[in-house]
Scaffold this active site. Structure first.
Site, PDB file in Angstrom:
ATOM      1  N   HIS A   1      -5.155  -0.171  -4.245  1.00  0.00           N
ATOM      2  CA  HIS A   1      -3.892   0.210  -4.864  1.00  0.00           C
ATOM      3  C   HIS A   1      -3.778   1.723  -4.961  1.00  0.00           C
ATOM      4  O   HIS A   1      -2.768   2.327  -4.601  1.00  0.00           O
ATOM      5  CB  HIS A   1      -3.801  -0.427  -6.262  1.00  0.00           C
ATOM      6  CG  HIS A   1      -2.589  -0.017  -7.024  1.00  0.00           C
ATOM      7  ND1 HIS A   1      -2.583   1.042  -7.896  1.00  0.00           N
ATOM      8  CD2 HIS A   1      -1.326  -0.490  -7.001  1.00  0.00           C
ATOM      9  CE1 HIS A   1      -1.369   1.173  -8.397  1.00  0.00           C
ATOM     10  NE2 HIS A   1      -0.592   0.259  -7.878  1.00  0.00           N
TER      11      HIS A   1
ATOM     12  N   CYS B   1       2.688  -3.495  11.513  1.00  0.00           N
ATOM     13  CA  CYS B   1       2.821  -2.928  10.175  1.00  0.00           C
ATOM     14  C   CYS B   1       1.462  -2.791   9.489  1.00  0.00           C
ATOM     15  O   CYS B   1       1.389  -2.428   8.322  1.00  0.00           O
ATOM     16  CB  CYS B   1       3.798  -3.728   9.328  1.00  0.00           C
ATOM     17  SG  CYS B   1       3.335  -5.437   9.128  1.00  0.00           S
TER      18      CYS B   1
HETATM   19  C1  PEP Z   1      -2.120  -6.475   7.565  1.00  0.00           C
HETATM   20  O1  PEP Z   1      -2.815  -7.472   7.407  1.00  0.00           O
HETATM   21  O2  PEP Z   1      -2.267  -5.683   8.516  1.00  0.00           O
HETATM   22  C2  PEP Z   1      -1.023  -6.180   6.618  1.00  0.00           C
HETATM   23  C3  PEP Z   1      -0.144  -5.239   6.869  1.00  0.00           C
HETATM   24  O3  PEP Z   1      -1.015  -6.895   5.458  1.00  0.00           O
HETATM   25  P1  PEP Z   1      -1.941  -6.566   4.180  1.00  0.00           P
HETATM   26  O4  PEP Z   1      -2.628  -5.275   4.448  1.00  0.00           O
HETATM   27  O5  PEP Z   1      -1.028  -6.508   3.011  1.00  0.00           O
HETATM   28  O6  PEP Z   1      -2.841  -7.756   4.192  1.00  0.00           O
END
Ligand code: PEP
Ligand code: MG
Length: 767
Positions: A409, A719
């Site tokens: 976080h 992402c």
């Molecule tokens: C990922 O898994 O790359 C993602 C963007 O989701 P998180 O980091 O929230 O698991």
């Protein structure tokens, strides 16, 4: 406050001056200011703050209202009840007939009552400096007819959101002293539109740059179309360079629904010049008026309809003017000169989680009630940050934590806020002491004794003169930005990103300090839904009309455990492989239903830029079940843009059937895709050196998915963190990915890297 009261329920923008801010609020005053500068802003009026005041007093609800919202700010149930009661009082009380008529009469004067208008709250309160923090920013688009009256009341009710009540109670501001105005403005159905920089945005010299395309401005602002580009010598007014682009698409308003839709440009207009010389001349004239009025070069959004030019927004082309900030060294404490010189000795080391070097006095925070001691420019030192700390993190000059990695976080939030941070030091909270001056380096991850010497390098000097809002390179691959906390939306939007590629919903929930179940049980489902609506809206509003991809809840059970209600979370042997993402949502359709209801409300409010993204799907069955629940919640999957994350090898290998299930996009979550493909726990330091998003196996899956998606007309994106890495960008652009979403601080570099790779591809193709 001027005693206009009931006599002046509305003020037309052309009569508004900046000194009317108490009556018309910040937004109203700025539009009035543009109008008074001789700039043609779309016509509209402000329902004044006095009108709101008159309404609550005349209808006799004022006392009950103020009593209802005078609650203990720490009692979240009381806050939720207060918000509900205030809303009930304001929305449930009829607008007195006379006032209703006057508002509708003013509306009727806009296009004989046929106009689509935008209705926005305009905060007036000087004592509420951060109205957006307080959630006071209701906006309704494409409003017509009598609906306007209800929308105005909804804007009034936004004065009493939970956050606004909390904020005022905390600050000791009286609710009865705060007013709100509402701006009602005609939406412009532009035939041509674009942007103009009144001085060259990179060099600040005397060249004006105009970009223009057919239809509504969304297409230019979002970068979905390559606009014509005209460079004009300001001295002579001559066009010194022009590029007439092939404008394949345009945005127009659907006459039936009022929604903005994309359309193909007719063949004979695609390569036609958008602006004639008279129009360019008129724009230059208005640009000069704006620049002279404000005294700085301006970045202007304009629209042209029936030969008339409108100015929608004018803001300075900002350059970094603070040399200390530009040098990456700020004197956090404000008492730089008085401090003992730094002896520069290294105190400890952690992970550099958010770049920048900063000095300031330490404030050790062990409990939440110690957050008040963190002032502007202090360095927060804590074991681990929590979402409740965000307001203090915003104030701080730097952040140091004992625990956490690059995806903790503290790391995500500090990067988004642009605050230097060092995480995972192991010992800072127990060894540093309050008031001790330290320097943290968010690149190297070091913490040293004393304040840093200020030094300016050539790169810093360049940074100083470089504009913050440069013209971004025009690329075929879209470059978007990841946002985790709504508070970072403004900063994220300023990167010029083409939209938000990932807005994680869990941070909005975590920031309530309660698990979804606990929240719903104690405050009701409606309050929970509104919590999501408010968080998403803050980002959707900031980016509108650029798309914002919102991911439904994906928090592993161990992240929920520290929240109120967390004791009811199942204990799992491996939470990463456990009850999270879509699997939990499908198992608990009632909780998922609240999230979907939030989406539905946002769509109803006109935020047609919001997109739905489903995390951790494995196969078409997951997707079809989620799709059914979307339909049950009143969301039409044919009309809205929705898609999935590709985070498991299963989802990558099932991409064909996912495409057939109707998704519009697939976005690579490389953090998880890497962890699951390589069997490397992303949070386990022992195997961190094996965590490689560029591993051939991971790239292979990604490449295959992009190819299949292209065949099925499904957009692809990334992402995960790797989207900020040049090598991954290189790979993805070569594979033909549709968009890349990066961290806020990486967007600019990614834009340039994408441009470089695209140019190389182009050159290779003609060789
Ligand atoms: C990922 O898994 O790359 C993602 C963007 O989701 P998180 O980091 O929230 O698991
Ligand atoms: Mg993930």
């Amino acid at each position: 406050m001027p005693e206009r009261g009931r006599e002046t329920p509305v003020l037309w923008l052309e009569r508004v001056r900046s000194e009317d801010i108490d009556s018309v609020g910040g937004k109203g005053a700025s539009l009035g200011e543009m109008t008074s500068a001789g700039l043609p802003v779309p016509p509209g009026f402000v329902v004044t703050a006095e009108t709101y005041r008159w309404f609550i007093e005349e209808t006799g609800i004022a006392e009950e209202l103020f009593e209802a919202v005078d609650v203990d700010a720490d009692d979240s149930t009381a806050l939720a009840d207060a918000e509900a009661r205030a809303e009930e009082l304001i929305l449930g009380t009829d607008m007195p007939d006379g006032l209703r008529e006057e508002i509708l009469e003013a509306y009727a004067d806009l296009d004989d009552g046929e106009a689509f208008v935008a209705v926005r709250s305009s905060a007036t309160a000087e004592d509420l400096p951060d109205a957006s923090f307080a959630g006071q920013q209701e906006t309704f688009l494409n409003v017509t007819g009598e609906d306007l009256v209800e929308r105005v009341k909804e804007c009034w009710a936004s004065l009493f959101t939970r956050r606004a009540i909390y904020y005022r109670q905390e600050q000791g501001f009286a609710h009865r002293d705060v007013d709100i105005a509402v701006v009602v403005q005609r939406m412009v159905d532009a035939e041509k539109s674009g942007v103009m920089f009144t001085s060259h945005p990179s060099t600040g010299d005397d060249r004006i740059i105009i970009e223009a395309a057919w239809g509504l401005g969304e297409a230019v602002v979002s970068g979905s179309v390559s606009p014509d580009n005209y460079v004009i010598d300001r001295e002579t007014g001559e066009i010194i360079e022009e590029t007439i682009a092939d404008k394949k698409t345009m945005m127009v308003k659907d006459p039936e629904t009022g929604e903005t839709v994309e359309r193909e440009v007719e063949a004979d207009r695609r390569e036609a010049r958008v602006l004639d010389s008279d129009e360019i001349e008129r724009l230059i004239e208005l640009g000069e008026t704006a620049e002279n009025h404000y005294g700085d070069p301006q970045d202007v959004e304009w629209a042209l309809v029936d030969g008339e030019v409108f100015m929608l927004q004018s803001r300075p082309i900002t350059t970094i003017s603070d040399p200390e900030a530009a040098a990456g060294v700020t004197d956090g404490s404000g008492t730089f000169e008085e401090q003992e010189g730094s002896d520069g000795s290294m105190l400890m080391k952690g992970l550099g989680a958010s770049p920048g070097i900063v000095s300031g006095p330490v404030r050790v925070v062990r409990k939440l009630d110690q957050l008040d001691k963190v002032g502007e420019g202090d360095i927060i030192v804590t074991e681990m940050t929590t979402p409740d700390m965000v307001p203090a993190m915003k104030r701080a000059a730097g952040i140091v934590t004992d625990e956490g990695g690059m995806t903790s976080h503290a790391a995500i939030v500090s990067r988004e806020l642009g605050v230097p941070a060092v995480v995972g030091t192991g010992e800072a909270a127990s060894t540093l002491s309050d008031g001790q001056v330290v320097t943290i380096d968010g690149d190297k991850g070091t913490i040293t004794e004393g304040a840093a010497e200020e030094e300016t390098t050539e790169e810093d000097r360049l940074e100083e003169i470089r504009p913050q809002n440069p013209v971004k390179p025009m690329t075929a691959t879209e470059v978007k930005v990841n946002v985790s906390i709504p508070e970072a939306a403004h900063r994220a939007a300023q990167t010029g990103a083409d939209g938000v590629g990932l807005l994680r919903m869990e941070h909005m929930i975590l920031s309530t300090g309660e698990t979804p179940d606990h929240y719903v049980e104690h405050h009701g489902a409606d309050a929970y839904i509104e919590e999501i609506v408010n968080g998403v809206r803050e980002v959707a509003e900031e980016f509108y009309p650029r798309p914002v991809r919102v991911r439904t809840l994906d928090a592993p059970t161990d992240e929920f455990r520290s929240l109120e209600g967390g004791e009811d979370e199942p204990h799992e042997h491996n939470p990463m492989l456990g009850y999270r993402g879509i699997r939990r949502s499908l198992d608990r359709p009632e909780v998922f239903g609240h999230e979907l209801e939030a989406f539905r409300r946002l769509f109803d409010m006109g935020y047609d830029n919001v997109e739905v993204m489903l995390p951790l799907v494995n196969d078409a069955e997951d997707v079809l079940r989620a799709r059914k629940l979307m339909e049950n919640a009143g969301i039409d999957p044919e009309k809205r843009s929705w898609g999935v994350m590709i985070e498991t090898p299963a989802s990558a290998l099932s991409i064909e059937e996912l495409a057939e299930a109707g998704i519009d996009f697939a976005s690579f979550g490389t953090n998880d895709l890497t962890q699951y493909t390589l069997a490397v726990d992303r949070n386990n330091g022992n195997v961190a050196d094996r965590f490689d998003e560029l591993h051939p196996a991971v790239l292979n899956l990604i490449g295959e998915v992009i190819e299949t998606c292209r065949e099925h007309d499904v957009a692809t994106s990334i992402c995960g963190q790797a989207g900020s890495k040049p090598k991954m960008v290189d790979f993805l652009v070569n594979e033909g990915v549709s968009s890349i979403s990066a961290n806020i601080d990486a967007v600019r570099d990614v834009q340039h890297e994408v441009k470089r790779v695209e140019q190389k591809l182009l050159l290779d193709s003609v060789r």
